[in-house]
Design a protein around this motif. Sequence first.
Motif, PDB file in Angstrom:
ATOM      1  N   GLN A   1       4.654  -8.415  12.582  1.00  0.00           N
ATOM      2  CA  GLN A   1       3.683  -8.445  11.492  1.00  0.00           C
ATOM      3  C   GLN A   1       4.066  -7.484  10.362  1.00  0.00           C
ATOM      4  N   GLU A   2       4.463  -6.275  10.756  1.00  0.00           N
ATOM      5  CA  GLU A   2       4.801  -5.271   9.748  1.00  0.00           C
ATOM      6  C   GLU A   2       6.089  -5.614   9.019  1.00  0.00           C
ATOM      7  N   LEU A   3       7.039  -6.192   9.733  1.00  0.00           N
ATOM      8  CA  LEU A   3       8.286  -6.603   9.089  1.00  0.00           C
ATOM      9  C   LEU A   3       8.018  -7.706   8.077  1.00  0.00           C
ATOM     10  N   PHE A   4       7.186  -8.668   8.446  1.00  0.00           N
ATOM     11  CA  PHE A   4       6.858  -9.758   7.517  1.00  0.00           C
ATOM     12  C   PHE A   4       6.168  -9.217   6.269  1.00  0.00           C
ATOM     13  N   LYS A   5       5.221  -8.309   6.458  1.00  0.00           N
ATOM     14  CA  LYS A   5       4.539  -7.697   5.307  1.00  0.00           C
ATOM     15  C   LYS A   5       5.539  -6.989   4.393  1.00  0.00           C
ATOM     16  N   MET A   6       6.503  -6.314   5.011  1.00  0.00           N
ATOM     17  CA  MET A   6       7.507  -5.601   4.230  1.00  0.00           C
ATOM     18  C   MET A   6       8.376  -6.576   3.444  1.00  0.00           C
ATOM     19  N   GLU A   7       8.766  -7.675   4.069  1.00  0.00           N
ATOM     20  CA  GLU A   7       9.576  -8.680   3.381  1.00  0.00           C
ATOM     21  C   GLU A   7       8.851  -9.234   2.161  1.00  0.00           C
ATOM     22  N   ILE A   8       7.584  -9.542   2.323  1.00  0.00           N
ATOM     23  CA  ILE A   8       6.807 -10.093   1.214  1.00  0.00           C
ATOM     24  C   ILE A   8       6.649  -9.057   0.107  1.00  0.00           C
ATOM     25  N   ARG A   9       6.412  -7.820   0.498  1.00  0.00           N
ATOM     26  CA  ARG A   9       6.271  -6.748  -0.479  1.00  0.00           C
ATOM     27  C   ARG A   9       7.571  -6.551  -1.266  1.00  0.00           C
ATOM     28  N   ASN A  10       8.701  -6.744  -0.604  1.00  0.00           N
ATOM     29  CA  ASN A  10       9.993  -6.502  -1.232  1.00  0.00           C
ATOM     30  C   ASN A  10      10.582  -7.699  -1.972  1.00  0.00           C
ATOM     31  N   LEU A  11       9.982  -8.882  -1.802  1.00  0.00           N
ATOM     32  CA  LEU A  11      10.534 -10.087  -2.436  1.00  0.00           C
ATOM     33  C   LEU A  11      10.769  -9.936  -3.943  1.00  0.00           C
ATOM     34  N   PRO A  12       9.813  -9.381  -4.692  1.00  0.00           N
ATOM     35  CA  PRO A  12      10.042  -9.252  -6.137  1.00  0.00           C
ATOM     36  C   PRO A  12      11.188  -8.315  -6.490  1.00  0.00           C
ATOM     37  N   ILE A  13      11.548  -7.434  -5.542  1.00  0.00           N
ATOM     38  CA  ILE A  13      12.603  -6.451  -5.808  1.00  0.00           C
ATOM     39  C   ILE A  13      13.962  -6.945  -5.308  1.00  0.00           C
TER      40      ILE A  13
END
Length: 234
Positions: free
Chosen positions: A48-60
């Motif tokens: 769950q936390e990895l997925f959240k991190m991926e989504i958070r980082n997508l724009p970067i």
Amino acid sequence: MIKEYDNIKVIGFDADDTLWVNETYFREAEEAFGKLLSDYETPNKIDQELFKMEIRNLPIYGYGVKAFVLSMVQSALELSNYNVSHKTIEEILNIGKRMLEKPVELLDGVEEVLKVLSKKYRLILATKGDLLDQERKLEKSGLTSYFHHIEVLSDKQEINYSKLLNHLEVKPSEFLMIGNSLKSDVLPLVNIGAHAVHVPFHTTWAHEEVTEKDTNGKTYKTISSLRDVIKLFE
């Protein structure tokens, strides 16, 4: 031939999980990552936390293995309260390297379909992800000669496809996109007046999932195998 395909001049193909296996390797990497961080959290929480991190980082970072590795490293730091060892960070980097070194496994019927369609239509490859990685996979695939144009997009939204079609000097009504993702390969094309064929893959990244509401009223074809594309044009 299906009547609405009479005007088709250009056919676009997605790459990952349409022409060759990709998402399976991400699932394997997530499992390995979960084991590495098992001293700090449960596998479900880590996912769950990895997925959240991926989504958070997508724009970067965008899409692809390198972006995924950076998200794993950042997740490891946060999940461990910055106590994760240097050795674990090194192993996370190795997970990424192994992903990049994977052989290209073509899906069933890919070359046969490209060979048939390339005789009559202009074929293009329209994928997203890391440019270097996608170029590497395409070269290893042996499929380069079938494509008139290759485009690695930063994203697959309506504006990205509209720009691509303008560059190709083709009308939306003359374009057909084939891919495994409803969110990336089908709905954006339908929304700009182009045609689309959905070829589901057995594994889908959560970010690519759509709801019934998203697809309601949208016109596109769904086939079970890429081989069935040929039948649409017979």
